[in-house]
Scaffold this active site. Structure first.
Site, PDB file in Angstrom:
ATOM      1  CD  GLU A 144       1.364  -1.875  11.088  1.00 33.52           C
ATOM      2  OE1 GLU A 144       2.512  -2.777  10.848  1.00 33.52           O
ATOM      3  OE2 GLU A 144       1.069  -0.751  10.263  1.00 33.52           O
ATOM      4  CE  LYS A 184       2.338   3.913  14.032  1.00 29.65           C
ATOM      5  NZ  LYS A 184       0.493   4.160  13.737  1.00 29.65           N
ATOM      6  N   GLY A 188      -7.232  -0.106   3.810  1.00 31.08           N
ATOM      7  CA  GLY A 188      -4.794  -0.476   3.852  1.00 31.08           C
ATOM      8  C   GLY A 188      -4.877   0.246   4.871  1.00 31.08           C
ATOM      9  N   GLY A 222      -2.540   4.414   5.372  1.00 31.18           N
ATOM     10  CA  GLY A 222      -2.959   4.806   4.694  1.00 31.18           C
ATOM     11  C   GLY A 222      -2.024   4.911   3.101  1.00 31.18           C
ATOM     12  CB  ILE A 250       0.790  13.921  12.170  1.00 27.82           C
ATOM     13  CG1 ILE A 250      -0.746  13.781  12.060  1.00 27.82           C
ATOM     14  CG2 ILE A 250       0.577  15.280  12.982  1.00 27.82           C
ATOM     15  CD1 ILE A 250      -1.054  13.433  13.544  1.00 27.82           C
ATOM     16  CB  THR A 258      -0.990  -0.052   1.533  1.00 29.11           C
ATOM     17  OG1 THR A 258      -1.883  -1.382   1.632  1.00 29.11           O
ATOM     18  CG2 THR A 258      -1.534   1.085   0.965  1.00 29.11           C
ATOM     19  CB  VAL A 259       3.625   2.159   2.481  1.00 30.92           C
ATOM     20  CG1 VAL A 259       4.638   3.824   2.711  1.00 30.92           C
ATOM     21  CG2 VAL A 259       2.633   2.472   3.635  1.00 30.92           C
ATOM     22  N   GLY A 302       1.972   8.854  10.207  1.00 28.43           N
ATOM     23  CA  GLY A 302       1.482   8.561   8.974  1.00 28.43           C
ATOM     24  C   GLY A 302       2.010  10.529   8.266  1.00 28.43           C
TER      25      GLY A 302
HETATM   26  N1  HSE Z   1      -1.526   0.253  10.858  1.00 32.38           N
HETATM   27  C1  HSE Z   1      -1.095   1.419  11.596  1.00 32.38           C
HETATM   28  C2  HSE Z   1      -2.562   2.750  11.395  1.00 32.38           C
HETATM   29  C3  HSE Z   1      -0.220   2.141   9.396  1.00 32.38           C
HETATM   30  O1  HSE Z   1      -3.351   1.990  12.073  1.00 32.38           O
HETATM   31  O2  HSE Z   1      -1.687   3.698  12.422  1.00 32.38           O
HETATM   32  C4  HSE Z   1       0.206   3.647   9.846  1.00 32.38           C
HETATM   33  O3  HSE Z   1       1.556   3.391  10.960  1.00 32.38           O
END
Ligand code: HSE
Length: 410
Positions: free
Chosen positions: A183, A198, A180, A296, A129, A13-14, A127
């Site tokens: 994980e 994170k 998407g 996403g 940010i 996806t990424v 993502g």
């Molecule tokens: N699976 C992660 C989420 C993707 O839902 O935030 C982005 O890191």
């Protein structure tokens, strides 16, 4: 200006998002030379010239024209092998793999210092940010008090759909996968590990201290029930999965991931669906708030693009706060207020509350609201996998400074 010739690892996806975003970013001075994938035969949503694809990492590592590696594979072990090899060969890397980075950050910092090659990873956390680079550059001082927020898009999407739209939990999880956000193994999202990774990365850039993920209390949303949702609704709050690192005083900080009752006065109350929201609190500016899409393909790719273009200017993290004097030390000796829902009248597993504020007992469901230490909570890992138990934090840090504190929950 040097043109960047990218060797890309991963076309999920990424990876596909990066391909699309780079096609549109006319001033990026960057293009993808080669893409290494696990399966050449796999069908993909975008048309990519066949000669760009390879399944042999050496085709990238031995290509002397490639001067930047972008790595977005979903497997943390594979990611570690790619990033370590790239840095050892002196090739800068952009990565989005939070599990790999959170587990290996001390080695990655040492490798960067030894080889001089840079690793950027803003896409690993929240993502689109730009939280890492802001913490590293704008907040390059020791006046930060707290970084707290919704760092996982999938669990937030699920909670929003269940809480606001009455959807079934399993259906919402399936949708998060289809869209998407989740994980490859969605238990990482709903059990809080994605938020944990994170948070560990954010803590390095917020306070200059690395805490091994295995030492951090991490509890997700998989055991949430209709009873808990009804309880929260009656109190006028929402349940969100919140990650936080909090400076308790000049010498100590704590961090944990836990569902939390969030009242309407809080910035993160309105962060719904796959959006993330991060509140940064400091000594001189009260609170600041960053909001954006946290999961996403395209949102994460935009963060990768930002790291790619930062490399055009030789940007690198300097980890300056790690050399600050008098850095605070991590502690779990801190009092929390929690809501604990359980099945039988007695508090499960002999968990010791310092103070009980409220108890509710019925034939099928009981709950206890009270104060205990984070260390006590961590002594009972059995709680974390008990489907008949749900734990929710009732926030207390800085509450008197904020509007809309949870005055109606004790
Ligand atoms: N699976 C992660 C989420 C993707 O839902 O935030 C982005 O890191």
């Amino acid at each position: 200006m040097t043109e960047l010739n990218i060797g890309l690892f991963g076309l999920g996806t990424v990876g596909q998002g990066i391909y699309r975003v780079l096609e549109r970013a006319r001033n990026a001075h960057a293009s993808i030379s080669r893409i290494c994938v696990r399966s050449l035969a796999k069908k993909r949503d975008i048309d990519i010239p066949a000669n760009m694809l390879t399944d042999d990492p050496d085709d990238i590592f031995n290509d002397s024209a490639i001067n930047l590696i972008v790595e977005v594979v979903d497997n943390a072990e594979a990611s570690w092998r790619i990033v370590r090899r790239a840095l050892e060969q002196g090739i800068p890397v952009v990565s989005g793999n939070k599990a790999m980075i959170a587990r290996h950050l001390p080695e990655l910092i040492a490798l960067q210092r030894r080889t001089g090659a840079a690793l950027l990873y803003d896409a690993s956390s929240c993502g689109s940010i730009p939280v890492i680079r802001n913490l590293e550059e704008y907040y390059d001082n020791d006046l930060l008090l707290e970084v707290k927020g919704i760092l996982n898009g999938s669990s937030n999407y699920i909670l929003s759909r269940v809480f606001d739209h009455g959807e079934d939990y399993g259906y919402a999880l399936k949708r998060a996968q289809e869209l998407g956000f989740a994980e490859a193994d969605p238990s990482f999202d709903i059990k809080g590990f994605d938020s944990l990774f994170k948070l560990v990365i954010i803590t390095v850039h917020a306070l200059g201290v690395y805490v091994d993920p295995g030492r951090v209390f991490t509890y997700g949303i998989s055991a949430i029930s209709d009873f808990d949702i009804k309880y929260a609704r009656e109190k006028g709050v929402k349940i969100k999965l919140v990650a936080q690192v909090v400076k308790l005083d000049d010498d100590r900080f704590t961090l944990f991931v836990m569902p939390e009752f969030v009242s309407p006065g809080k910035y993160i109350y309105s962060v719904d669906d796959e959006y993330n929201g991060v509140v940064i609190r400091g000594e001189c500016y009260d609170r600041q708030f960053m909001f954006g899409k946290g999961a996403g393909g395209l949102p994460t790719a935009s963060s990768i693009l930002s790291d790619v273009t930062a490399r055009l200017h030789n940007y690198r993290y300097e980890y300056k706060k790690m050399s600050y004097e008098g850095r605070p030390a991590y502690t779990t000796d801190v009092s929390l207020r929690i809501y604990l829902r359980h099945k039988n009248p007695e508090v499960p597993y002999g968990l010791k509350f310092d103070k009980i504020l409220e108890r509710y007992i019925s034939d099928h469901t009981c709950y206890t609201v009270g104060d205990l230490s984070l260390a006590e909570l961590m002594l009972h890992p059995e709680l974390l996998s008990d489907p008949d138990v749900f734990i929710c934090n009732i926030p207390r840090f800085f509450e008197s400074d904020d509007d809309g504190s949870l005055s109606n929950i004790n």
